[in-house]
Design a protein around this motif. Structure first.
Motif, PDB file in Angstrom:
ATOM      1  N   LEU A 141       0.846  -1.188   0.000  1.00  0.00           N
ATOM      2  CA  LEU A 141       0.000   0.000   0.000  1.00  0.00           C
ATOM      3  C   LEU A 141       0.882   1.239   0.000  1.00  0.00           C
ATOM      4  O   LEU A 141       2.023   1.201   0.452  1.00  0.00           O
ATOM      5  N   ARG A 142       0.347   2.335  -0.499  1.00  0.00           N
ATOM      6  CA  ARG A 142       1.106   3.575  -0.474  1.00  0.00           C
ATOM      7  C   ARG A 142       1.230   4.059   0.958  1.00  0.00           C
ATOM      8  O   ARG A 142       0.324   3.937   1.764  1.00  0.00           O
ATOM      9  N   ARG A 180       3.615  -1.476  -8.153  1.00  0.00           N
ATOM     10  CA  ARG A 180       2.656  -0.452  -8.589  1.00  0.00           C
ATOM     11  C   ARG A 180       2.488   0.669  -7.574  1.00  0.00           C
ATOM     12  O   ARG A 180       2.169   1.800  -7.944  1.00  0.00           O
ATOM     13  N   THR A 181       2.680   0.349  -6.301  1.00  0.00           N
ATOM     14  CA  THR A 181       2.488   1.376  -5.263  1.00  0.00           C
ATOM     15  C   THR A 181       3.803   2.016  -4.825  1.00  0.00           C
ATOM     16  O   THR A 181       3.796   2.902  -3.978  1.00  0.00           O
ATOM     17  N   ASP A 210       7.254   4.354  -5.252  1.00  0.00           N
ATOM     18  CA  ASP A 210       7.568   5.617  -5.917  1.00  0.00           C
ATOM     19  C   ASP A 210       8.543   5.415  -7.063  1.00  0.00           C
ATOM     20  O   ASP A 210       8.564   6.201  -8.014  1.00  0.00           O
ATOM     21  N   ARG A 251       1.766  -5.697  -6.741  1.00  0.00           N
ATOM     22  CA  ARG A 251       1.195  -4.665  -5.883  1.00  0.00           C
ATOM     23  C   ARG A 251       2.283  -3.766  -5.305  1.00  0.00           C
ATOM     24  O   ARG A 251       2.134  -2.544  -5.242  1.00  0.00           O
ATOM     25  N   SER A 252       3.376  -4.373  -4.874  1.00  0.00           N
ATOM     26  CA  SER A 252       4.473  -3.600  -4.298  1.00  0.00           C
ATOM     27  C   SER A 252       5.074  -2.658  -5.343  1.00  0.00           C
ATOM     28  O   SER A 252       5.369  -1.497  -5.058  1.00  0.00           O
TER      29      SER A 252
END
Length: 378
Positions: free
Chosen positions: A102-103, A141-142, A144, A138-139
């Motif tokens: 998650l961001r 894509r979120t 930076d 997921r890691s």
């Protein structure tokens, strides 16, 4: 005031191969390049001692994270971000494929490959790989910023994870300098390797994509009286390849020494007539570069990533076709290599240095930390 970088080493055990070599080589160099950064690490029970041996800062151990992939994943998903916030980390670097999903705290993740989506296997293996791939996606894509180790890996990651290519930084791995061994024959005396046969060397863990089964199938195609001796280092003992060696009638032609020491590996590079990389998929293919740097002739499976790291100094053949790969092994062993070819291979391999890798990785981390500073001032 020093900026604080938390490094997610929850999956570190000291026996996971390439991703751990990457962390060991880079972190001391990064600390020297970024003196204004305070490094701290988060690791599990298995990594507490090994990480402390090389890490340039304080090491925090999460006791409920063990060496198994499930608890490592849980720690990365649940524990890293919580620890970062509680301890005032300005940024997180996850150097082993995934971290938080998650961001939150600004983050760089190094994704070494997308092999989990590219290599077939059993139903159970596919389920486990699918879960790992989901976490990696997921890691990434979120995060930076995403770092990867080859253009081939970047293409695969972009295609598989749906990640824009402009968010991926391609930074090649480095290669370690050779360590001279005064008496290579004595160094490997305990491995039971005959001194009167041509040697074909290969190394790596026994994951399916390494394709050692394909290498054995190719060796079995070479007539017995012309067959070189294959030394396939890596793995626990008894070696999972033993049954296949027996099935193919190669017990007199294959040595499975398990994990070897640094001195023994250097001796094997010095004595081998050919280094073979039959891998079906790699993020980088560091053993190819290491072998070239030590003057060993190299034959690799003909896939884009191995052409990227092996350049024009490596021979290539299709390792999924045993007869073709056997012919390529036989030709390479018989043909040898000229001093000029050895020099060219070494010169090519020496362009891959951990110093250069560290410099470019430091730039990515520094840019992230600078961006967090600007954000805080607004």
């Amino acid at each position: 005031m020093k900026r604080r970088l938390l490094v997610d080493l929850l999956g570190y055990t000291g026996s996971r191969g390439g991703t751990e070599t990457y962390a060991r080589e880079l972190l001391p160099r990064l600390a020297a390049l970024l003196p204004e950064v305070r490094f701290s690490a988060l690791t599990g029970r298995a990594g507490s001692g090994p990480v402390s041996d090389f890490f340039p800062g304080r090491v925090h151990t999460v006791p409920w994270v063990g060496p198994d992939p499930a608890s490592w994943a849980a720690g990365a998903v649940v524990g890293t971000e919580v620890f970062a916030r509680r301890n005032g980390a300005d940024a997180i670097w996850a150097p082993a494929n995934f971290g938080p999903i998650l961001r939150g705290t600004p983050r760089v993740v190094t994704v070494h490959d997308a092999i989990y989506d590219e290599v077939p296997g059993s139903a159970a293996a596919r389920v486990q790989r699918a879960a790992t791939s989901w976490l990696m996606a997921r890691s990434a894509r979120t995060a930076d910023a995403v770092v990867t180790v080859s253009s081939a890996a970047a293409d695969s990651i972009s295609r598989t994870f749906g990640l824009p290519s402009e968010r991926i930084h391609v930074i090649h791995n480095g290669s370690s300098s050779p360590v001279a061994v005064a008496d290579p024959v004595s160094a490997i005396a305990s491995l039971g390797i005959p001194a009167d046969r041509a040697i074909v060397l290969s190394t790596g863990n026994r994951m399916a994509h390494k394709n050692f089964v394909g290498l054995l199938a190719a060796l079995a195609q070479i007539p017995r009286e012309e067959r070189p001796l294959a030394v396939i280092a890596g793995s626990r003992l008894p070696d999972p390849l033993s049954s296949e060696v027996q099935r193919l009638g190669l017990s007199e032609d294959v040595v499975l020494p398990g994990w070897v020491s640094v001195e023994q590996l250097e001796a094997l590079y010095a004595l081998t007539d050919l280094y073979v990389c039959p891998s079906l998929a790699e993020g980088f293919g560091l053993p190819v570069v290491d072998a070239l740097r030590r003057g060993a002739p190299v034959l690799a499976n003909d896939i884009p990533v191995l052409r990227e790291v092996g350049g024009t100094t490596t021979r290539y053949a299709d390792a999924t076709e045993p007869a073709l790969f056997a012919a390529a092994i036989d030709s390479a062993v018989r043909g040898g290599r000229s001093p000029g070819e050895v020099a060219q291979g070494r010169a090519w391999a020496e362009t891959f240095t951990w110093e250069r890798t560290a410099e470019r990785t430091a730039d990515v981390l520094q840019n992230l930390l600078a961006a967090t500073t600007v954000s805080e001032r607004r």
